[in-house]
Design an enzyme around this catalytic site. Sequence first.
Site, short mmCIF file in Angstrom:
data_model
loop_
_atom_site.label_atom_id
_atom_site.label_comp_id
_atom_site.label_asym_id
_atom_site.label_seq_id
_atom_site.Cartn_x
_atom_site.Cartn_y
_atom_site.Cartn_z
N GLY A 62 1.16 4.12 5.12
CA GLY A 62 2.03 3.26 4.31
C GLY A 62 2.28 1.90 4.92
O GLY A 62 2.34 1.77 6.12
N SER A 63 2.43 0.85 4.15
CA SER A 63 2.65 -0.48 4.70
C SER A 63 2.31 -1.57 3.70
O SER A 63 2.20 -1.32 2.51
CB SER A 63 1.79 -0.67 5.95
OG SER A 63 0.51 -0.15 5.72
N ARG A 64 2.10 -2.82 4.24
CA ARG A 64 1.70 -3.91 3.37
C ARG A 64 1.01 -4.99 4.19
O ARG A 64 1.11 -5.03 5.42
CB ARG A 64 2.91 -4.44 2.62
CG ARG A 64 3.53 -5.69 3.12
CD ARG A 64 4.66 -6.17 2.21
NE ARG A 64 5.11 -7.48 2.63
CZ ARG A 64 6.37 -7.80 2.84
NH1 ARG A 64 7.32 -6.93 2.67
NH2 ARG A 64 6.68 -9.02 3.21
N MET A 105 0.84 -1.20 0.00
CA MET A 105 0.00 0.00 0.00
C MET A 105 0.87 1.24 0.00
O MET A 105 1.75 1.39 0.85
CB MET A 105 -0.89 0.02 1.24
CG MET A 105 -1.95 -1.06 1.26
SD MET A 105 -2.79 -1.10 2.86
CE MET A 105 -1.55 -1.94 3.84
N ILE A 152 1.65 -5.26 8.22
CA ILE A 152 3.05 -4.89 8.44
C ILE A 152 3.23 -3.38 8.30
O ILE A 152 2.83 -2.79 7.29
CB ILE A 152 3.95 -5.61 7.41
CG1 ILE A 152 3.77 -7.12 7.51
CG2 ILE A 152 5.42 -5.25 7.64
CD1 ILE A 152 4.40 -7.89 6.38
#
EC number: 4.1.1.65
Length: 217
Positions: free
Chosen positions: A185-187, A97, A155
Site C-alpha cells: 500500500g502507498s502512493r 495504490m 511514499i
Amino acid sequence: MFHKEGAKIILGALVVTVAVLLLSDHFLENRWLVGAIQVFTLVFLILILQFFRNPKRHVTITDHNIIAPVDGKVVVIEEVYEPEYFKDKRLQVSIFMSPINVHVTRYPVNGLVKFSKYHPGKYLVAWHPKASEENERTTIVIENNLFGEILYRQIAGALARRIVNYAQEGTQVVQGTDAGFIKFGSRVDLFLPLGTKVDVQLNQKAIGGKTIIATKA
C-alpha cells in the site's frame, strides 16, 4: 512473473502453506476447522502472490511523454510548493495504490538521476495531506532532455513498511524500467514543471509503464 523483492516472503508463505495443509489434516479431527484453516491459508498465499506480481509491459520509450510510474488511481492534480529539492511551485500529480495494485515502481522518463534520498518517517494513510512530508519516503529527481528535471516521490502508507529504491545518483535510467518497489500500500507523487500538459484526470485509473501522464510537443 513475480518481483524479486517478494522472493523471501513468497518462499516463506509457500512453506507455511504446505506445513498448514499437511499438519492441520494430521493433528486436527474437526473437519470443519481443518477446512477453514486450509482455505484461509490458501487465500493468504494467493494474496501474497498477487501483491508481488510483476507483469511484463511493452513500453513505448520516448522523451515526449511522462508515463505513470505505478498502477493506481490519480488522486491529486494541482499546483503546490515543493520544499525539498526545487523549493518553488510545481505541478503535482499523485497516484494512490491500493493493496491489490501492482506495486512495482517504473521510471517515468529517460534521463540522468540527479538526486536520490531516503527519508524515514511516519506511516499515515497514503492519502493523508501530510503523508508526502511526514511519511517514510524516497525522493528521486531525473533530468530529462525535454521536460528538464522531474521529481517523483515514493511514499509509504499505513500498511507499507518498506520502500525499495533502485535509483542511484549519476546513473542513466530508461523510461519504463524497474525503479523499485513499495511493499503493501502507498502512493507516488510526481512533480512537474508548471505549464506541463497533463493527460490524465482525477480518479482515472493509471497503469504503470503504459498510461501517459503528460506530453510535450
